[in-house]
Design an enzyme around this catalytic site. Structure first.
Site, PDB file in Angstrom:
ATOM      1  N   CYS A 103       3.588  13.110  -2.102  1.00 25.26           N
ATOM      2  CA  CYS A 103       3.238  14.206  -3.018  1.00 25.26           C
ATOM      3  C   CYS A 103       2.785  15.418  -2.222  1.00 25.26           C
ATOM      4  CB  CYS A 103       2.100  13.782  -3.956  1.00 25.26           C
ATOM      5  SG  CYS A 103       2.630  12.713  -5.281  1.00 25.26           S
ATOM      6  N   ARG A 161      -0.870  19.607   3.381  1.00 26.49           N
ATOM      7  CA  ARG A 161      -1.749  18.459   3.635  1.00 26.49           C
ATOM      8  C   ARG A 161      -1.823  18.205   5.141  1.00 26.49           C
ATOM      9  NH1 ARG A 161      -0.482  13.920  -0.830  1.00 26.49           N
ATOM     10  NH2 ARG A 161      -2.332  13.021   0.108  1.00 26.49           N
ATOM     11  N   PRO A 162      -2.765  18.890   5.816  1.00 25.57           N
ATOM     12  CA  PRO A 162      -2.844  18.798   7.271  1.00 25.57           C
ATOM     13  C   PRO A 162      -3.341  17.429   7.744  1.00 25.57           C
ATOM     14  CG  PRO A 162      -4.726  20.031   6.419  1.00 25.57           C
ATOM     15  CD  PRO A 162      -3.838  19.731   5.245  1.00 25.57           C
ATOM     16  N   ILE A 163      -3.065  17.091   9.021  1.00 29.88           N
ATOM     17  CA  ILE A 163      -3.619  15.844   9.577  1.00 29.88           C
ATOM     18  C   ILE A 163      -4.352  16.120  10.905  1.00 29.88           C
ATOM     19  CG2 ILE A 163      -1.978  14.279   8.448  1.00 29.88           C
ATOM     20  CD1 ILE A 163      -0.721  13.959  11.317  1.00 29.88           C
ATOM     21  N   LYS A 192      -3.971   1.726  -5.684  1.00 29.83           N
ATOM     22  CA  LYS A 192      -2.891   2.227  -4.816  1.00 29.83           C
ATOM     23  C   LYS A 192      -3.434   2.700  -3.467  1.00 29.83           C
ATOM     24  CE  LYS A 192      -1.312   6.628  -5.144  1.00 29.83           C
ATOM     25  NZ  LYS A 192      -1.113   7.389  -3.905  1.00 29.83           N
ATOM     26  N   ASN A 193      -4.460   3.552  -3.515  1.00 28.04           N
ATOM     27  CA  ASN A 193      -4.887   4.173  -2.257  1.00 28.04           C
ATOM     28  C   ASN A 193      -5.638   3.208  -1.340  1.00 28.04           C
ATOM     29  OD1 ASN A 193      -3.548   6.471  -2.900  1.00 28.04           O
ATOM     30  ND2 ASN A 193      -5.351   7.604  -3.621  1.00 28.04           N
ATOM     31  N   ASP A 221      -8.207  13.470  -7.872  1.00 31.51           N
ATOM     32  CA  ASP A 221      -7.027  12.793  -8.430  1.00 31.51           C
ATOM     33  C   ASP A 221      -7.124  12.595  -9.938  1.00 31.51           C
ATOM     34  OD1 ASP A 221      -5.981  12.758  -5.914  1.00 31.51           O
ATOM     35  OD2 ASP A 221      -6.474  10.667  -5.484  1.00 31.51           O
ATOM     36  N   ARG A 243       5.587   6.083  -8.811  1.00 35.55           N
ATOM     37  CA  ARG A 243       5.164   5.656  -7.475  1.00 35.55           C
ATOM     38  C   ARG A 243       3.699   5.210  -7.482  1.00 35.55           C
ATOM     39  NH1 ARG A 243       6.246  10.344  -3.581  1.00 35.55           N
ATOM     40  NH2 ARG A 243       5.079   9.028  -2.181  1.00 35.55           N
TER      41      ARG A 243
HETATM   42  C1  EPZ Z   1      -6.256  10.901  -0.105  1.00 34.43           C
HETATM   43  O1  EPZ Z   1      -5.413  11.863   0.515  1.00 34.43           O
HETATM   44  C2  EPZ Z   1      -5.473  10.397  -1.302  1.00 34.43           C
HETATM   45  N1  EPZ Z   1      -4.231   9.812  -0.842  1.00 34.43           N
HETATM   46  C3  EPZ Z   1      -5.198  11.539  -2.274  1.00 34.43           C
HETATM   47  O2  EPZ Z   1      -4.629  10.978  -3.434  1.00 34.43           O
HETATM   48  C4  EPZ Z   1      -6.515  12.232  -2.655  1.00 34.43           C
HETATM   49  O3  EPZ Z   1      -6.232  13.384  -3.407  1.00 34.43           O
HETATM   50  C5  EPZ Z   1      -7.323  12.614  -1.425  1.00 34.43           C
HETATM   51  O4  EPZ Z   1      -7.483  11.465  -0.544  1.00 34.43           O
HETATM   52  C6  EPZ Z   1      -8.719  13.135  -1.756  1.00 34.43           C
HETATM   53  O5  EPZ Z   1      -9.431  12.155  -2.466  1.00 34.43           O
HETATM   54  C7  EPZ Z   1      -4.232   8.581  -0.323  1.00 34.43           C
HETATM   55  O6  EPZ Z   1      -5.242   7.907  -0.230  1.00 34.43           O
HETATM   56  C8  EPZ Z   1      -2.918   8.048   0.102  1.00 34.43           C
HETATM   57  P1  EPZ Z   1      -8.101  13.975   2.431  1.00 34.43           P
HETATM   58  P2  EPZ Z   1      -5.782  12.391   1.976  1.00 34.43           P
HETATM   59  O7  EPZ Z   1      -7.769  13.859   3.868  1.00 34.43           O
HETATM   60  O8  EPZ Z   1      -6.452  11.320   2.712  1.00 34.43           O
HETATM   61  C9  EPZ Z   1      -8.481  18.410   4.201  1.00 34.43           C
HETATM   62  C10 EPZ Z   1      -3.048  10.654  -5.102  1.00 34.43           C
HETATM   63  O9  EPZ Z   1      -2.681  11.352  -6.065  1.00 34.43           O
HETATM   64  N2  EPZ Z   1      -7.969  17.829   5.458  1.00 34.43           N
HETATM   65  O10 EPZ Z   1      -9.330  13.309   1.939  1.00 34.43           O
HETATM   66  O11 EPZ Z   1      -4.555  12.994   2.533  1.00 34.43           O
HETATM   67  C11 EPZ Z   1      -7.400  18.482   3.141  1.00 34.43           C
HETATM   68  O12 EPZ Z   1      -6.618  19.639   3.281  1.00 34.43           O
HETATM   69  C12 EPZ Z   1      -3.266  11.280  -3.752  1.00 34.43           C
HETATM   70  O13 EPZ Z   1      -3.236   9.428  -5.177  1.00 34.43           O
HETATM   71  C13 EPZ Z   1      -7.933  18.618   6.573  1.00 34.43           C
HETATM   72  O14 EPZ Z   1      -8.290  19.792   6.561  1.00 34.43           O
HETATM   73  O15 EPZ Z   1      -6.836  13.527   1.583  1.00 34.43           O
HETATM   74  C14 EPZ Z   1      -8.205  18.431   1.877  1.00 34.43           C
HETATM   75  O16 EPZ Z   1      -8.644  19.736   1.561  1.00 34.43           O
HETATM   76  C15 EPZ Z   1      -2.912  12.718  -3.743  1.00 34.43           C
HETATM   77  N3  EPZ Z   1      -7.439  18.067   7.736  1.00 34.43           N
HETATM   78  C16 EPZ Z   1      -9.420  17.574   2.243  1.00 34.43           C
HETATM   79  O17 EPZ Z   1      -9.441  17.528   3.664  1.00 34.43           O
HETATM   80  C17 EPZ Z   1      -7.044  16.780   7.803  1.00 34.43           C
HETATM   81  O18 EPZ Z   1      -6.642  16.325   8.878  1.00 34.43           O
HETATM   82  C18 EPZ Z   1      -9.401  16.158   1.731  1.00 34.43           C
HETATM   83  O19 EPZ Z   1      -8.160  15.524   2.082  1.00 34.43           O
HETATM   84  C19 EPZ Z   1      -7.099  15.985   6.642  1.00 34.43           C
HETATM   85  C20 EPZ Z   1      -7.565  16.535   5.481  1.00 34.43           C
END
Ligand code: EPZ
Length: 429
Positions: free
Chosen positions: A120, A125-127, A22-23, A308, A400
């Site tokens: 979800c 979930r910041p960007i 999926k991801n 996950d 999903r």
């Molecule tokens: C991806 O989310 C996955 N989603 C998530 O899977 C997964 O939990 C996550 O990676 C971690 O492996 C998809 O690929 C669509 P991150 P993502 O940015 O990219 C912090 C599932 O169940 N962060 O790696 O959104 C954040 O708060 C989903 O399949 C910032 O601070 O996760 C977290 O603590 C749920 N600022 C850490 O980084 C940012 O701009 C990791 O998040 C982005 C993230």
């Protein structure tokens, strides 16, 4: 309003095949926006998130054609996408990964206007890191009331450093940089298998990306991305979920179409519980005959234990002998589902990012909710292992991300059905 109803206690035997990741799929499909010719994507999982992102691309002007009527093989012709504006707010708000359109449109048009993404939301979930990467390449980012706007006069490859390892920000930086002139170096990049898959897909269209799967990804911008046929990797987390299900319910199942190297952290922890895991070239056999032993788990970015898989392991450890400790070190909070497991009799104390699980001999069936995709998978695992009937509501979250979960579990002996709201006894959850 449909629910899953599980009559727990059956051991699981037989074979199950794992679908495409999926991801990876939800990043690779938006990446097609950058292509200058049509692409064929194979091994797409038949899940809601993939249907939604394909619908978004169609709405943007891409032509999406199933090959031989098969949902898992599509040709996407992105040449009809002529605007940097995405207007289908509802679809974009339906999933998290729609934020990859920001990087893809910025890379293609030098600007983007994309509604806020949804999906979800087990915690904030910041960007900010995604936006920081775009700014480093020369974009200006504006957060509007319901959209994110990116503009630029000129983009240029630059060094990007992430102080937090982020899958999404790494992917979005790759998408924005792949056609940006010059050399972009992403330092402290995420290393998940889906990062490598996205890089492999882009490279098979003629991109110049090196180092994916390590901490440093080097990208030299190219002008043109040609057509390709690309097959998505198997889903690491779907495979891990079935591995945990077999360990929780007991039995002996061959899990096929996997990349065992992607599962090492999960395999290692399952072995700690006394579960037997045999590895083959493209399959894994999971055998659980004896009582489960407790173990400690700490989630980390890849190659660490995946966040996950955290809820599924907490469900599994709820019936292990002794006390287990699970620490969530990727997300600030990802334990909001614990009250659902406690309804089934699980004895768990949580404190900040740590859960202490005091294993019981068995859980009892109960009416519970799937609060998000992986929390929902944990409820399924708990229900399979529990005595009696478990009714899971809000199954839209589970569906999903897991292709044909009812069919796959039924085929290995689980007693699980999908029933409509009216068939279930009441809705007092
Ligand atoms: C991806 O989310 C996955 N989603 C998530 O899977 C997964 O939990 C996550 O990676 C971690 O492996 C998809 O690929 C669509 P991150 P993502 O940015 O990219 C912090 C599932 O169940 N962060 O790696 O959104 C954040 O708060 C989903 O399949 C910032 O601070 O996760 C977290 O603590 C749920 N600022 C850490 O980084 C940012 O701009 C990791 O998040 C982005 C993230």
């Amino acid at each position: 309003m449909d629910k899953f109803v599980i009559n727990g206690g059956n051991k699981l035997y037989g074979e199950v095949s794992i679908s495409g990741a999926k991801n990876a799929a939800v990043a690779i499909i938006p990446a097609v926006v950058l292509a200058d010719e049509p692409c064929v994507i194979e091994n797409l999982p038949k899940i809601k998130d993939v249907a939604v992102i394909l619908a978004i691309l169609k709405h943007m002007g891409a032509k999406v054609t199933k090959i031989d009527g098969d949902d898992s093989r599509v040709e996407i012709d992105p040449r009809g996408i002529t605007s940097y504006k995405v207007t289908c707010e509802k679809l974009v708000g339906d999933m998290r990964a729609s934020y990859y359109l920001l990087g893809a449109l910025l890379g293609k048009f030098g600007k983007a206007l994309v509604p806020f993404s949804g999906g979800c939301s087990f915690c904030e979930r910041p960007i900010d890191l995604h936006l920081k990467a775009f700014e480093t390449l020369g974009a200006e980012c504006n957060i509007l009331p319901t959209q994110i706007e990116l503009t630029s006069d000129k983009l240029e490859g630059k060094p990007i450093y992430f102080d937090v390892v982020s899958v999404g920000a790494t992917m979005n930086a790759m998408l924005a940089a792949v056609k940006t002139p010059g050399r972009t170096v992403i330092d402290r990049a995420a290393k998940e298998p889906h990062i490598v898959d996205l890089a492999n897909f882009l490279n098979s269209m003629g991109a110049n990306i090196k180092g994916a799967g390590t901490d440093v990804i080097k990208i030299r911008g190219v002008e043109y991305l040609h057509s390709c046929t690309y097959s998505i990797i198997p889903d690491q987390i779907e495979a891990g979920t079935y591995m945990a299900a077999v360990a929780a319910a007991g039995g002996n199942v061959l899990i096929k179409d996997v990349i065992p190297e992607h599962l090492v952290s999960i395999t290692t922890k399952l072995r700690d519980t006394g579960t037997v895991v045999e590895e083959y070239d493209e399959a894994i056999r999971v055998i659980r005959e004896n009582d489960l032993k407790s173990c400690n788990v700490k989630t980390m970015p890849h190659p660490g234990f995946p966040t996950d898989m955290q809820p599924q392991f907490v469900a599994l450890l709820s019936t292990a002998n002794g006390r287990s400790r699970v620490m969530e070190c990727v997300w600030e909070s990802r334990f909001s589902y614990l009250p659902q497991l406690r309804k089934m009799g699980a004895d768990i104390i949580d404190n900040g990012n740590t859960a202490y699980i005091y294993g019981k001999q068995y859980l009892n069936g109960a009416k519970v909710r799937a609060l998000d995709l992986r929390a929902g998978a944990a409820m399924v695992i708990a229900g399979l292992a529990a005595k009696g009937i478990t009714e899971i509501s809000d199954i839209k979250y589970i569906e999903r991300g897991y292709e044909k979960i009812i069919d796959k579990l039924t085929a290995i002996g689980a007693d699980i059905r999908r029933v409509t709201y009216l068939e279930s006894l009441d809705d007092e959850i």
